[in-house]
Design an enzyme around this catalytic site. Structure first.
Site, PDB file in Angstrom:
ATOM      1  N   ASN A 135      48.366  45.597  47.187  1.00 45.84           N
ATOM      2  CA  ASN A 135      47.906  45.242  48.538  1.00 45.84           C
ATOM      3  C   ASN A 135      49.037  44.880  49.503  1.00 45.84           C
ATOM      4  OD1 ASN A 135      48.192  42.900  46.963  1.00 45.84           O
ATOM      5  ND2 ASN A 135      46.659  41.782  48.135  1.00 45.84           N
ATOM      6  N   ALA A 160      51.670  48.519  40.725  1.00 44.63           N
ATOM      7  CA  ALA A 160      50.359  49.156  40.658  1.00 44.63           C
ATOM      8  C   ALA A 160      50.527  50.672  40.656  1.00 44.63           C
ATOM      9  CB  ALA A 160      49.512  48.714  41.847  1.00 44.63           C
ATOM     10  N   SER A 161      49.644  51.354  39.934  1.00 42.48           N
ATOM     11  CA  SER A 161      49.808  52.790  39.722  1.00 42.48           C
ATOM     12  C   SER A 161      49.527  53.633  40.954  1.00 42.48           C
ATOM     13  CB  SER A 161      48.890  53.245  38.577  1.00 42.48           C
ATOM     14  OG  SER A 161      49.284  52.653  37.359  1.00 42.48           O
ATOM     15  N   GLU A 232      49.605  34.451  39.971  1.00 45.62           N
ATOM     16  CA  GLU A 232      48.958  34.315  41.283  1.00 45.62           C
ATOM     17  C   GLU A 232      47.785  35.268  41.260  1.00 45.62           C
ATOM     18  OE1 GLU A 232      47.430  35.291  44.473  1.00 45.62           O
ATOM     19  OE2 GLU A 232      49.340  36.131  45.151  1.00 45.62           O
ATOM     20  N   LEU A 233      46.576  34.695  41.151  1.00 46.18           N
ATOM     21  CA  LEU A 233      45.391  35.503  40.895  1.00 46.18           C
ATOM     22  C   LEU A 233      44.496  35.568  42.132  1.00 46.18           C
ATOM     23  CD1 LEU A 233      44.802  34.167  37.278  1.00 46.18           C
ATOM     24  CD2 LEU A 233      46.276  36.028  38.058  1.00 46.18           C
ATOM     25  N   CYS A 266      44.603  38.129  48.922  1.00 41.10           N
ATOM     26  CA  CYS A 266      44.111  36.977  48.168  1.00 41.10           C
ATOM     27  C   CYS A 266      43.885  35.772  49.069  1.00 41.10           C
ATOM     28  CB  CYS A 266      45.116  36.614  47.074  1.00 41.10           C
ATOM     29  SG  CYS A 266      45.290  37.868  45.795  1.00 41.10           S
TER      30      CYS A 266
END
Length: 458
Positions: A135, A160-161, A232-233, A266
């Protein structure tokens, strides 16, 4: 998941990449370990010089780099340029401050003789595995790498893919800036290879920004291996509005925060909690401003919202919205995929959300604002805390007593008063509860991946 660039505005797959083989990954890890043996002895001055050179490249090539982010994950071009600029800021800030953060810290034990010198010395850990999301494809990586590399660590990036070209561009920037070979490597690998990397003795620490399930898996694995980890979720940040707030300006702030990055952040203001005295007026303002937003080509200058990053995210968001409406939530505007090419979802507002609706407790990762009414400050704080998440939050009031209660009582890692939640190099960033643990940025970012060694000399 394939490693590929797929334009979220059109659905077209632009470029595909092969994943590293197991042997190629083994070679990369060994190269990282070997690079650390000499890089750890470089000076702060040398590292700072390379970091400032990286900032210069970011500034000089902002448009090209921003176009890659827009192509791969759909953020507006203006937002992508701002993100690249923030990375340059982070490089320069850590170049200026890392030596200060990691200077020997003196102590004065009561039983130390006059000739004793007692201090903490911060020493790097080694290769750090960074598992990063799509993101904010540049900033998420740079907010890790700037302090970690300035501390003398080396980095292994599993990005990220869906953002492979951004991931490769970051490594290229650092190489051209002068960082020694293999100090930072981008690894084009799938998630299935992460577990073995966390287990590898040469990988000394791990940091992850991503979903709660991914964080639980990586955190557990790091714990089994007794390795430093930072998580960091997700977040479902509260945005609390009290009667003394400037409602029009606050509604603008709510829209800016909630729709940031096409609603995929987030720390978006996901739950807008408004005192009942001003709830009707604020709802009117909020819906009107949401409906005025323009959704379209993320490269166009007048676009407010581009597409979501992928079809799966769009489908998940729409299901959450539809299931919430079925449970009794009221859809005030939007709430239906826009159809045609690309992953476009309209900016939307849900209200009157019952506790058994998905929107009440789950994170909605897309351009959907959740509107709650609170009878008073106590109720607003209770709603804010009725969440498993605790990343950030903001509140809007001109009452100093209210502000103090909000700061003390809202259960979150960050609380901003009369300002939207943000991340910047100068201020610690991180959450509480299921939003993760550890802190990034400021001096925390520099010290986290170090051995704080106690030294006593007499």
């Amino acid at each position: 998941m394939a490693i590929a660039t797929t334009n979220p505005a059109t659905g077209e797959t632009v470029r595909e990449f092969d994943s590293l083989t197991q042997q190629e990954l083994e070679d990369r890890i060994q190269r990282s370990w070997d690079a650390f043996q000499s890089y750890r002895d470089t000076t702060f001055s040398q590292r700072a010089g390379w970091m400032r050179a990286a900032a210069d490249i970011l500034d000089a090539e902002t448009d090209r780099l921003a176009e890659l982010a827009t192509l791969e994950m759909g953020k507006t071009f203006a937002a992508a340029k701002a993100e690249v600029g923030k990375c340059a800021l982070g490089c320069r800030w850590y170049a200026d401050h890392a030596a200060e953060h990691l200077a020997d810290h003196p102590w004065e034990p009561a039983d130390a003789p006059a000739n004793a010198r007692v201090f903490t010395r911060y020493q790097p850990l080694g290769p750090v595995l960074a598992i990063m999301p799509w993101n904010f494809p540049y900033w998420q990586v740079f907010r890790f790498l700037c302090p970690a590399l300035m501390a003398g660590n080396v980095g292994l990036l599993k990005h990220a893919s869906n953002v492979p070209q951004v991931a490769l561009a970051i490594e290229d920037i650092l190489v051209r800036a002068g960082f020694p070979r293999d100090v930072f490597q981008t690894l084009l690998i799938g998630s299935s290879m992460i577990e073995a990397m966390v287990d590898d003795d040469r990988v000394r620490a791990v940091t992850l920004t991503g979903s709660e399930p991914a964080g639980r898996e990586v955190g557990a694995r790091a714990g089994q291996n007794v390795k430093t980890s930072v998580l960091e979720l997700g977040g479902s940040d509260a945005f609390i509005v009290m009667p003394s707030a400037d409602l029009d300006a606050t509604a603008d702030a709510a829209i800016s925060s909630r729709m940031l990055n096409n609603g995929q952040s987030c720390i978006n203001a996901k739950r807008i909690i408004v005192h009942e005295q001003v709830a009707d007026e604020f709802q009117r303002l909020l819906v009107g401003k949401v409906e005025a937003l323009k959704v379209g080509d993320p490269m166009a200058a007048d676009t407010d919202l581009g597409p979501m990053s992928g079809p799966q995210g769009l489908e998940e968001l729409d299901k959450q919205v539809q299931d919430s409406v079925a449970a009794g939530a009221k859809l005030l505007t939007g709430g239906k995929p826009m159809g045609g090419k690309g992953n476009f979802y309209p900016p939307s507002v849900l209200a009157d959300i019952p506790k058994d609706a998905p929107a009440y407790y789950e994170e909605l990762f897309g351009p959907v604002a959740l509107f709650f009414r609170a009878k008073d400050l106590d109720a607003a704080i209770a709603i804010a805390n009725d969440s498993s998440f605790g990343l950030g939050g903001s509140a809007w009031t001109q009452d100093a007593g209210e502000a103090e209660r909000l700061v003390n009582e809202v259960e979150t890692g960050m609380m901003y008063i009369n300002k939207v939640t943000a991340s910047t190099p100068e201020v610690p960033f991180g959450g509480s509860k299921n939003s993760g643990y550890g802190r990034e940025l400021a001096s925390f970012g520099t010290q986290t991946f170090t051995n704080a060694k106690t030294v006593w000399i007499q």
